[in-house]
Design an enzyme around this catalytic site. Sequence first.
Site, PDB file in Angstrom:
ATOM      1  N   SER A  90       8.599 -56.335 -36.823  1.00 26.28           N
ATOM      2  CA  SER A  90      10.037 -56.321 -36.627  1.00 26.28           C
ATOM      3  C   SER A  90      10.574 -54.889 -36.567  1.00 26.28           C
ATOM      4  CB  SER A  90      10.721 -57.136 -37.737  1.00 26.28           C
ATOM      5  OG  SER A  90      12.093 -57.298 -37.472  1.00 26.28           O
ATOM      6  N   ASP A 134       9.815 -65.648 -29.485  1.00 25.89           N
ATOM      7  CA  ASP A 134      10.795 -64.783 -30.118  1.00 25.89           C
ATOM      8  C   ASP A 134      11.753 -64.259 -29.053  1.00 25.89           C
ATOM      9  OD1 ASP A 134      12.217 -62.900 -31.581  1.00 25.89           O
ATOM     10  OD2 ASP A 134      10.583 -61.437 -31.590  1.00 25.89           O
ATOM     11  N   HIS A 170       9.207 -64.567 -34.371  1.00 27.23           N
ATOM     12  CA  HIS A 170       9.432 -63.141 -34.576  1.00 27.23           C
ATOM     13  C   HIS A 170       8.451 -62.534 -35.580  1.00 27.23           C
ATOM     14  CE1 HIS A 170      11.561 -59.398 -34.578  1.00 27.23           C
ATOM     15  NE2 HIS A 170      11.791 -59.463 -35.863  1.00 27.23           N
TER      16      HIS A 170
END
Length: 479
Positions: free
Chosen positions: A185, A400, A456
Amino acid sequence: MTFSSSICTSAKFWAWQASFLLLLTNNGASQSIIKNLPGFSGDLPFKLETGYVSVGKFDELQMFYYFIESERSPENDPLLLWITGGPRCSSFYGLVYEIGPISFQFGDLNKDPLTLVTNPYAWTKLANIIFLDAPAGTGFSYSTTLEGYISSDTLHATRAYEFLKRWLVTHPQFLANPLYISGDSFSGKIVPIIVQHITDDIEAGTEPPLNLKGYIIGNPATNTKGDVNSRIEYAHRMALISDRIYESTTRNCKGEYVDVDPNNQLCLNSLQAFQECTGRLDSEHILAPLCPRANDYDELTVLEMNWNWKAGISLPVEDTLKDFPSSLQLCREDRIRYSVVWANDINVRKALNIREGTKGEWAKCNRTTPYTFDIPSSLEYHRNLSKKSLRALVYSGDHDMAIPYISTLAWIESLNLTLEDDWKPWFSDDQVAGYTIYYSNKEYNLTYATIKGGGHTAPEYNPKECFDMFNRWLGHSPI
């Protein structure tokens, strides 16, 4: 940069308490071997160490970490430093929800006792991993001064590197282990900066030399504008918007969906149509149910809000979610509650040897301390690193929409590396687990992989596939 009055008062109180405790103990660094944890039956079947490392000019930053030795061969297996994204989200999330050796047994938190179970696909079966709470104010890390809570992309990376160097001073037996800096991330911006610091010191002959081999980043934030702009194309490819909406949006906005001209009504209309089609999807996993947000956040949420604010679009968050049942079993927010309840238990804090008085309520992500986003793009760091003798593993959960695989693949292609092995499927249990492509530039090589059906934080949704990917890549085998 200022706090609100309540935040300022709270931070000053914590800083005073922390300073007092340090004066009493005269101990700026500590480490403990943890053999038992509340919620886990019996002794832990792996070696867990927790502790603090002092960072900063005056040792004012007390960085908390979880260190788990490899369950295979600690003396030979790689050492990973894991940075969770956010920024300012606790590494405990990566440990318990993604790649660590324990996870929660999910059920009914209101009825069932909170239980920890082993994770059969833990990356600690293959590597030694330091899970770092950073910057100060994140997780159980804290500062003895108010100024120590102020951070930025560059400060975050610099202090994480300082932590690593100081940690290795007290753990010299791991200096020779192959070292990889890793995370997912928002840490996609932080990891390359840390790697750059290390390579600079290696080339300068700084002692002791770290045995850096490369870096690993998943669904990485890289170029803020590029990551956000790619969502339109991603939504079109995934049949979330029609050809007409896609064509009108690209035509009317001319490929710019972040810094939108407020007078360009045609663009605003097109973006409104896009929002109507995607606003009730979980952007971090488009197949997951949309659930009310917890009292938590990460930088992706901030980016989404900022993007839609500039475009003059209202996000259907509070009003449109009020009719969603809070007990949806697959809600990520429900799963996060387990860690909040666990980490705020006094028995857990005692078991982890958290210093008393240094931390108020534990939260997955810290929303209160000042943070400056001073690196809009980490692409130049990747470009510099592609000239070094390093290995890189970049992976994306392909469901994602927060940081679509499209944007990640685009910046990788812009490095102009030599294509060694073109796009092809890779397998787990004889099933297609995703697609991979392999690049090189003399002594540098980069493997990119998608995780089919992943979100994600891909290991959270596809633990076995991600374990297989990591295992093969560590062994220098084709994914």
